[in-house]
Design a protein around this motif. Structure first.
Motif, PDB file in Angstrom:
ATOM      1  N   TYR A   1      52.587  67.647 -30.861  1.00  0.00           N
ATOM      2  CA  TYR A   1      51.572  67.316 -29.783  1.00  0.00           C
ATOM      3  C   TYR A   1      52.253  67.797 -28.227  1.00  0.00           C
ATOM      4  O   TYR A   1      53.469  67.931 -28.274  1.00  0.00           O
TER       5      TYR A   1
ATOM      6  N   HIS B   1      65.359  62.048 -28.982  1.00  0.00           N
ATOM      7  CA  HIS B   1      64.380  62.095 -27.676  1.00  0.00           C
ATOM      8  C   HIS B   1      65.447  62.787 -26.767  1.00  0.00           C
ATOM      9  O   HIS B   1      66.233  62.181 -26.215  1.00  0.00           O
TER      10      HIS B   1
ATOM     11  N   ARG C   1      56.356  67.198 -28.919  1.00  0.00           N
ATOM     12  CA  ARG C   1      57.100  66.564 -29.983  1.00  0.00           C
ATOM     13  C   ARG C   1      57.039  67.986 -30.809  1.00  0.00           C
ATOM     14  O   ARG C   1      56.260  68.632 -31.175  1.00  0.00           O
TER      15      ARG C   1
ATOM     16  N   ARG D   1      51.776  66.679 -24.361  1.00  0.00           N
ATOM     17  CA  ARG D   1      50.865  65.722 -23.720  1.00  0.00           C
ATOM     18  C   ARG D   1      51.873  65.580 -22.323  1.00  0.00           C
ATOM     19  O   ARG D   1      52.895  66.482 -22.183  1.00  0.00           O
TER      20      ARG D   1
ATOM     21  N   GLY E   1      62.883  67.303 -14.816  1.00  0.00           N
ATOM     22  CA  GLY E   1      63.225  65.988 -15.024  1.00  0.00           C
ATOM     23  C   GLY E   1      62.317  64.980 -15.620  1.00  0.00           C
ATOM     24  O   GLY E   1      62.870  63.894 -16.182  1.00  0.00           O
ATOM     25  N   SER E   2      61.080  65.029 -15.606  1.00  0.00           N
ATOM     26  CA  SER E   2      60.322  64.097 -16.189  1.00  0.00           C
ATOM     27  C   SER E   2      60.030  64.166 -17.516  1.00  0.00           C
ATOM     28  O   SER E   2      59.450  63.566 -18.182  1.00  0.00           O
ATOM     29  N   GLN E   3      60.585  65.340 -17.975  1.00  0.00           N
ATOM     30  CA  GLN E   3      60.154  65.692 -19.389  1.00  0.00           C
ATOM     31  C   GLN E   3      61.128  65.034 -20.607  1.00  0.00           C
ATOM     32  O   GLN E   3      62.243  64.771 -20.323  1.00  0.00           O
ATOM     33  N   ILE E   4      60.442  64.738 -21.717  1.00  0.00           N
ATOM     34  CA  ILE E   4      61.299  64.339 -22.864  1.00  0.00           C
ATOM     35  C   ILE E   4      60.558  64.960 -23.963  1.00  0.00           C
ATOM     36  O   ILE E   4      59.214  65.247 -24.128  1.00  0.00           O
TER      37      ILE E   4
ATOM     38  N   ASN F   1      54.196  65.322 -19.726  1.00  0.00           N
ATOM     39  CA  ASN F   1      55.665  64.940 -19.793  1.00  0.00           C
ATOM     40  C   ASN F   1      56.326  64.783 -21.273  1.00  0.00           C
ATOM     41  O   ASN F   1      57.656  64.417 -21.459  1.00  0.00           O
ATOM     42  N   ARG F   2      55.477  64.889 -22.214  1.00  0.00           N
ATOM     43  CA  ARG F   2      56.191  64.561 -23.596  1.00  0.00           C
ATOM     44  C   ARG F   2      55.694  66.004 -24.520  1.00  0.00           C
ATOM     45  O   ARG F   2      54.738  66.399 -24.424  1.00  0.00           O
TER      46      ARG F   2
ATOM     47  N   CYS G   1      66.405  65.952 -19.495  1.00  0.00           N
ATOM     48  CA  CYS G   1      67.157  66.741 -18.793  1.00  0.00           C
ATOM     49  C   CYS G   1      67.615  66.220 -17.487  1.00  0.00           C
ATOM     50  O   CYS G   1      66.866  65.513 -16.867  1.00  0.00           O
TER      51      CYS G   1
ATOM     52  N   ALA H   1      60.985  65.456 -28.154  1.00  0.00           N
ATOM     53  CA  ALA H   1      61.093  64.776 -29.398  1.00  0.00           C
ATOM     54  C   ALA H   1      61.443  65.807 -30.368  1.00  0.00           C
ATOM     55  O   ALA H   1      60.414  66.590 -30.544  1.00  0.00           O
TER      56      ALA H   1
END
Lengths: 377, 223
Positions: free
Chosen positions: B83, B133, B90, B85, B143-146, B87-88, B136, B148
């Protein structure tokens, strides 16, 4: 080189010089955890942290309870900062269940979590003071902490473990006259914090013990994946409240505190300076908050979470605190993983203590803002 | 109800606690409500039985999409973007490719540390999923990104941690910060990380003799 020694006499081996020392787990300045330290004379050769003495399996327990029943036990790992450990859980569950939070509740949450951050930091500061032999610094924050605890008690009804934040908002609205009372106590704390500066941070004894001990460079802080005050004391400007603002933090006026030194002194100073920012946030939130309105969205009984997963994080007193929740169309989460700042900062300990004097161990250890119960979960 | 009177010692008029019980002792199963009757009852009482999660499509964010496109253009069918989304992202991959993907994520996309390493046990498909996870610090935009990064390893019904097929390459050489997280994953799920310098117990006691406790077949007593 095989010289014949007289019988009964042996040369000293290298291993004989090294002594193994167990620091902990009975809390002689270590918290509920053990550091297996090897020393050569006065210098630490290696350090092997051994956490897990307060491991309670919160993540496993969460798989057996539904989303609402999980609220009170998930705040147990760090009861002094219970609003902040519930905050990402609420955000994650709201994203899973698609719940909209009322505007006023968002501000009330921010106020609760900033009050709680101050409470945690004051408690940590008190312990930091007593372990460096500064008993005034134990008494003062421990006393001033009560004022904010009273405020949270007025908000939620409980002193420490209040389970105030719930998915959908907060448990109940603010009491009458809260604003006035809150402002009075926040102003008082700001006045007191300035006195801390004189008695503690300008104290030559503290400076001598903490300055230039346990230096962590910015590059290493990033490589080790540290978070929170440890990271910001090494000159990395990273605060989740700024980088990934949740709820209403983007509307509020505050700065991140960054110091470049990266030593124990800077690490002990960053959370203290952040308390000034917390006071600013609370005042700003009180000013901008809607004066009336709902504070809680009503949920369906026993809500189910869809076939989805979510990762949400907030900035807690000890750095980034994230919840990874996997759901499988059941009222209970399938898997809950709590990523806590204390556990992430643990990796610094062997790194910083190597080559340090044993006497500097408490100064370095407590500057990491480490909370053993939270790290074990 | 009438506690006050009882305290005084006088016999109260309504001490019969059983009087609240329904009179009917009917145990006949044929009296069960039909679906239509139930629905009517729900409508009358205002009980909403629609699904909890309304499905409405959300727009795919551009910046995150550009990141995931970089991964797919490099690795093609080796990776699967689950997915994208706000800031995310995977991404899942096979365990043989995870090191290559991780190096790419670190060097090209500039993710520099791991926030958490989570294991998820799927006993039905006989697999355990490991989810990294990644975050950065150095890049202003990221900075806001994760991100997975997930991979699946086979799961044995009778685990013998370190000796069975449940193993995957360690990412410790790529992201130094996963060291303790992977140790925790090893003891809690029994997944061995090849190339990890220190696959020892971390949180569990040394004399733990049961199966890895975060597996689904380890039950809490009394639950």
């Amino acid at each position: 080189m095989t010289t014949q020694l007289p019988p009964g006499i042996e040369l000293e081996k290298v291993d004989d010089r090294i002594m193994t020392l167990n620091v902990g787990p009975q809390h002689p300045g270590s918290g509920h955890m053990r550091l297996i330290i090897k020393i050569d004379g006065d210098y630490i050769v290696s350090c092997d942290p051994d956490p897990g003495y307060v491991h309670r399996g919160e993540e496993k327990m969460a798989e057996y309870r539904n989303y609402i029943q999980n609220i009170p036990h998930l705040e147990r790992p760090v009861i002094h900062d219970s609003s902040n450990i519930l905050y990402p859980y609420c955000l994650a569950v709201e994203e899973l269940l698609d719940i909209e939070v009322p505007e006023r509740a968002k501000y009330v949450r921010v106020i609760a979590s900033e009050l709680n951050r101050c409470i945690y930091t004051l408690y940590w500061l008190a312990i930091y003071g007593i372990f460096l032999g500064h008993s005034t610094m134990f008494m003062w924050p421990a006393g001033d902490r009560e004022l904010f605890i009273d405020l949270l008690e007025a908000m939620s009804g409980a002193r420490v473990t209040h389970a105030y934040l719930v998915p959908g908002g907060v448990r109940n609205d603010l009491p009458a006259n809260f604003e006035e009372r809150c402002l009075r106590q926040v102003n008082y704390l700001e006045k007191r914090l300035k006195e801390y500066e004189d008695i503690f941070y300008q104290n030559p004894l503290l400076k001598a013990r903490t300055e230039d001990t346990g230096i962590l460079s910015g590059t290493d802080a990033i490589r080790l994946g540290t978070t929170g005050s440890v990271l910001r004391a090494s000159g990395v400007d990273f605060d989740i409240r700024k980088k990934e603002p949740y709820d209403v933090y983007e509307n509020l006026d505050f700065e991140t505190v960054v110091m470049k030194e990266g030593d124990s002194y800077a690490r002990s100073r960053v959370p203290y300076l952040e308390m000034f920012e917390s006071c600013r946030i609370i005042k700003d939130a009180l000013r901008k908050m809607p004066k009336s309105g709902s504070v809680r969205t009503k949920l369906k009984p026993n809500p189910k979470g869809g076939n989805d997963e979510v990762y949400r994080r907030v900035e807690s007193g000890r750095g980034s605190l994230g919840y990874y929740i996997v759901s499988n169309n059941r009222p209970e989460p399938y898997r809950v993983k709590i990523s806590v700042g204390s556990f992430r900062n643990l990796i610094c300990m062997p790194y910083l203590l190597k080559g340090e004097k044993l006497g500097n161990m408490p100064a370095v250890y407590w500057s990491l803002n480490y909370w053993p119960v939270e790290a074990d979960r | 109800m009438t506690k006050k009177k009882e305290k005084d010692g006088e016999p109260s008029e309504t001490t019969d606690v059983l009087s609240d019980k329904p009179e009917s002792q009917d145990t006949d199963l044929s009296n069960t409500l039909t679906k239509d009757e139930l629905r009517k009852f729900y409508e009358e009482k205002g009980i909403d039985l629609s699904p909890d999660v309304p499905i409405h499509p959300k727009p795919i964010p551009e910046f995150e999409k550009s990141l995931s496109d970089k991964i797919t253009s490099k690795f093609g069918s080796k990776v699967n973007v689950d997915y994208v989304r706000p800031n995310r992202i995977r991404v899942s991959t096979k365990r043989e490719d995870i090191l290559d993907v991780a190096y790419f994520i670190r060097d090209e996309l500039r993710y520099d540390h791991a926030e958490s390493v989570a294991g998820v046990d799927y006993p039905d498909s006989k697999e355990i999923e490991i989810v990294y996870h990644l975050g950065c610090y150095t890049d202003e935009q990221n900075g806001s990104q994760i991100l997975a990064l997930a991979t699946r390893v086979p799961r044995e019904d009778i685990p013998s941690p370190g000796k069975d097929k449940s193993r995957t390459p360690s990412l410790r050489d790529v992201f130094y910060s996963v060291e303790f997280h992977e140790r925790e994953c090893f003891e809690m799920f029994g997944v061995y990380f090849e190339g990890h310098p220190d696959n020892r117990r971390l949180l569990l006691p040394e004399d733990w003799a049961d199966i890895p406790p975060f597996r689904k077949d380890f039950k809490i007593k009394g639950r």
